[in-house]
Motif scaffolding. Structure first.
Motif, PDB file in Angstrom:
ATOM      1  N   ALA A 311      73.039 -12.378  -1.852  1.00 59.94           N
ATOM      2  CA  ALA A 311      71.913 -12.059  -0.974  1.00 59.94           C
ATOM      3  C   ALA A 311      72.177 -12.541   0.450  1.00 59.94           C
ATOM      4  O   ALA A 311      71.856 -11.846   1.425  1.00 59.94           O
ATOM      5  CB  ALA A 311      70.630 -12.682  -1.527  1.00 59.94           C
ATOM      6  N   PHE A 328      65.966  -3.513  -2.220  1.00 57.48           N
ATOM      7  CA  PHE A 328      66.911  -4.463  -2.809  1.00 57.48           C
ATOM      8  C   PHE A 328      67.596  -3.889  -4.042  1.00 57.48           C
ATOM      9  O   PHE A 328      68.819  -3.998  -4.192  1.00 57.48           O
ATOM     10  CB  PHE A 328      66.189  -5.762  -3.174  1.00 57.48           C
ATOM     11  N   ILE A 348      65.570  -7.822  -8.445  1.00 57.51           N
ATOM     12  CA  ILE A 348      64.831  -8.755  -7.602  1.00 57.51           C
ATOM     13  C   ILE A 348      65.762  -9.903  -7.256  1.00 57.51           C
ATOM     14  O   ILE A 348      66.602 -10.308  -8.071  1.00 57.51           O
ATOM     15  CB  ILE A 348      63.566  -9.275  -8.327  1.00 57.51           C
ATOM     16  N   ALA A 349      65.624 -10.459  -6.077  1.00 56.52           N
ATOM     17  CA  ALA A 349      66.531 -11.514  -5.612  1.00 56.52           C
ATOM     18  C   ALA A 349      66.235 -12.873  -6.227  1.00 56.52           C
ATOM     19  O   ALA A 349      67.025 -13.797  -6.057  1.00 56.52           O
ATOM     20  CB  ALA A 349      66.460 -11.626  -4.089  1.00 56.52           C
ATOM     21  N   THR A 352      61.878 -15.232  -3.018  1.00 54.62           N
ATOM     22  CA  THR A 352      61.091 -14.387  -2.120  1.00 54.62           C
ATOM     23  C   THR A 352      61.557 -14.467  -0.666  1.00 54.62           C
ATOM     24  O   THR A 352      61.679 -13.427  -0.009  1.00 54.62           O
ATOM     25  CB  THR A 352      59.604 -14.748  -2.234  1.00 54.62           C
ATOM     26  N   GLU A 355      64.704 -12.413  -0.355  1.00 53.80           N
ATOM     27  CA  GLU A 355      64.460 -10.973  -0.486  1.00 53.80           C
ATOM     28  C   GLU A 355      63.803 -10.410   0.769  1.00 53.80           C
ATOM     29  O   GLU A 355      64.085  -9.276   1.172  1.00 53.80           O
ATOM     30  CB  GLU A 355      63.599 -10.695  -1.720  1.00 53.80           C
ATOM     31  N   GLU A 359      65.487  -7.377   2.894  1.00 60.78           N
ATOM     32  CA  GLU A 359      64.812  -6.095   3.059  1.00 60.78           C
ATOM     33  C   GLU A 359      64.247  -5.876   4.454  1.00 60.78           C
ATOM     34  O   GLU A 359      64.244  -4.751   4.949  1.00 60.78           O
ATOM     35  CB  GLU A 359      63.685  -5.984   2.035  1.00 60.78           C
ATOM     36  N   PHE A 411      60.157 -15.222  -8.167  1.00 63.25           N
ATOM     37  CA  PHE A 411      59.440 -14.156  -7.467  1.00 63.25           C
ATOM     38  C   PHE A 411      57.952 -14.151  -7.786  1.00 63.25           C
ATOM     39  O   PHE A 411      57.309 -13.096  -7.783  1.00 63.25           O
ATOM     40  CB  PHE A 411      60.035 -12.788  -7.828  1.00 63.25           C
ATOM     41  N   GLN A 414      55.595 -12.333  -5.533  1.00 65.09           N
ATOM     42  CA  GLN A 414      55.756 -10.886  -5.477  1.00 65.09           C
ATOM     43  C   GLN A 414      54.978 -10.179  -6.586  1.00 65.09           C
ATOM     44  O   GLN A 414      54.995  -8.952  -6.647  1.00 65.09           O
ATOM     45  CB  GLN A 414      57.242 -10.528  -5.557  1.00 65.09           C
TER      46      GLN A 414
END
Length: 465
Positions: A311, A328, A348-349, A352, A355, A359, A411, A414
């Motif tokens: 990432a 992502f 998902i990374a 948060t 990510e 993005e 996450f 999210q």
């Protein structure tokens, strides 16, 4: 106007209480439904009667929303002259028959399933600001979070005993044998139930040390049972970070809020030590699954550490506008290394902030981090004011710290079902903090702390001007 205010508050309470139920509201239908309800609640909020300090706080949140919106628009406009298009368009164009106009984003159209939860989170925090300015509304918000969370915890524990391979009415794909409550992921469930346990601890402190009307035996027993039930739900999730951060949040709440009720230093120390011993005992009794996971895998998964490295590489290649909102999952395969092997779906990374940087780019991350740091410092300063209402402020600090730290390695924020609870509590705490710090007495008045932990009306002090 009073009926309109109650209705506006009711919409927020409905969203906060019900958003965790339909699988954490991860389906676009639920996200958009709750987004409409929160938008109506924001439009009908009593902004005209709010202090200027809350208007400035609301302005900062709106500014952050505009920054995210403008950057998203720039990402998806075709033929960008302001930045280099994503390399994927040059790679894919020769392999298909139709002409694709390049964009800064690695996907063609804005993903509303990503933007919806983001705006839902921001608008919930925005609507919760006036709640913090109303003492009774802040109380109701705490009770909505506490009782709805207790219901989900009790239902989840019962379902785990009866049908451990199901989440609500659907068969589990993963985490069989772990409690997930209404959520799909156990880590999100642990963060949510840990946040609710913090609220129940606050209610328990008020019930045991507050005014006489809160000293009914049934209510005092109910607050302790609520806290223990939610803590048991956290341990049954098997989440390592969730359990450790929950214990830290509970101890923080105890140490910060107990001096508001117990004045003698020796009793404060004894009560705090008893609370710490109780937390450790509960971890030892109920935290068996978490302990086994720590012994087997340690505190960090090697695959996740490799994910973070990848990432960071993605951020380094496109630091200004990122790879596009919600991109992502589409952009990651081009960077996936052999260390991760063939197994695992990395959509998902698992961080948060990372990510967001991947993005939306580093500038957006910097704006959001600056807003969050300002909010945290404002709430922290209000929490240090003596003789003031600190229940909501401490709740915002504890839940904010729990959710923020967990989102750095997962996450949870999210997932809309938890994000709205987090945003409502932090936004309410921020609103209360701005009100307290803006009206801090400078000798003409003192505000006393009522026995139930909420701020009393200002009373003039003899001999002052």
């Amino acid at each position: 106007m009073k009926a309109l205010d109650r209705g506006s508050q009711g919409l927020l309470f409905v969203v906060v209480g019900t958003a965790p139920l339909p699988f954490g509201s991860i389906e676009p239908f639920w996200t958009h439904l709750f987004l409409v309800l929160i938008a109506v609640s924001c439009l009908t909020a009593p902004w005209g009667r709010m202090p200027d300090s809350l208007h400035r706080s609301a302005g900062r949140i709106v500014l952050a929303i505009l920054v995210v919106g403008v950057v998203t628009l720039l990402q998806f406009l075709p033929d960008p002259w302001w930045t280099v298009p994503d390399p994927i368009w040059r790679t894919v164009a020769p392999q298909i028959d139709r002409i694709l106009r390049p964009r800064a984003s690695s996907i063609a159209s804005p993903p509303w399933e990503t933007l919806g939860p983001s705006f839902l989170f921001a608008l919930t925090a925005l609507r919760a600001l006036p709640i913090g300015a109303d003492r009774e509304a802040a109380k109701r918000l705490l009770h909505v979070v506490a009782w709805s969370g207790l219901f989900y915890a009790g239902f989840g524990i019962l379902l785990l005993e009866i049908e451990p391979d199901r989440v609500l009415w659907v068969k589990k794909v993963a985490y069989v044998g772990n409690l997930t409550g209404p959520f799909v992921n156990r880590n999100t469930a642990a963060t949510y139930f840990g946040s609710v346990a913090v609220i129940w601890l606050i209610l328990a402190l008020r019930a045991w040390f507050g005014s006489m009307r809160h000293r009914r035996r049934l209510w005092r027993a109910a607050t302790l049972a609520g806290c223990l039930t939610c803590f048991a739900a956290v341990t049954l999730t098997g989440s390592r970070a969730g359990l450790l951060l929950t214990v830290a949040a509970l101890l923080f709440t105890l140490f910060r809020l107990l001096p508001s009720y117990v004045t003698l230093r020796r009793y404060r120390k004894r009560a705090a030590l008893v609370g710490m011993a109780a937390c450790l005992a509960l971890v030892e009794i109920w935290g068996g699954q978490v302990g086994l996971r720590i012994q087997a895998h340690g505190f960090a998964d090697p695959g996740r550490l490799e994910m973070y490295r990848i990432a960071l590489e993605m951020v380094r290649e496109r630091p200004w506008l990122g790879h596009g909102a919600g991109s992502f999952e589409a952009a990651f395969p081009a960077y996936r290394s052999d260390v991760l092997g063939m197994f695992g779906v990395w959509d998902i990374a698992h961080s948060t902030p990372l990510e967001i940087a991947v993005e939306w780019g580093v500038p957006v991350l910097a704006v959001l981090c600056a807003l969050w740091i300002w909010a945290a410092l404002t709430i922290w300063r209000a929490g240090r004011i003596r003789g003031r209402d600190r229940s909501v402020v401490v709740a915002a600090l504890a839940v904010g710290g729990l959710g923020t730290l967990h989102s750095m390695v997962d996450f949870s924020l999210q997932i809309p079902g938890y994000a709205v609870v987090f945003a409502a509590l932090v936004g309410c705490g921020l609103g209360r903090s701005r009100l307290l710090t803006a009206s801090r007495p400078d000798g003409d008045a003192r505000r006393a702390l009522t026995p139930d932990g909420f701020e009393a009306a200002a009373t003039p002090v003899a001999g002052t001007r």
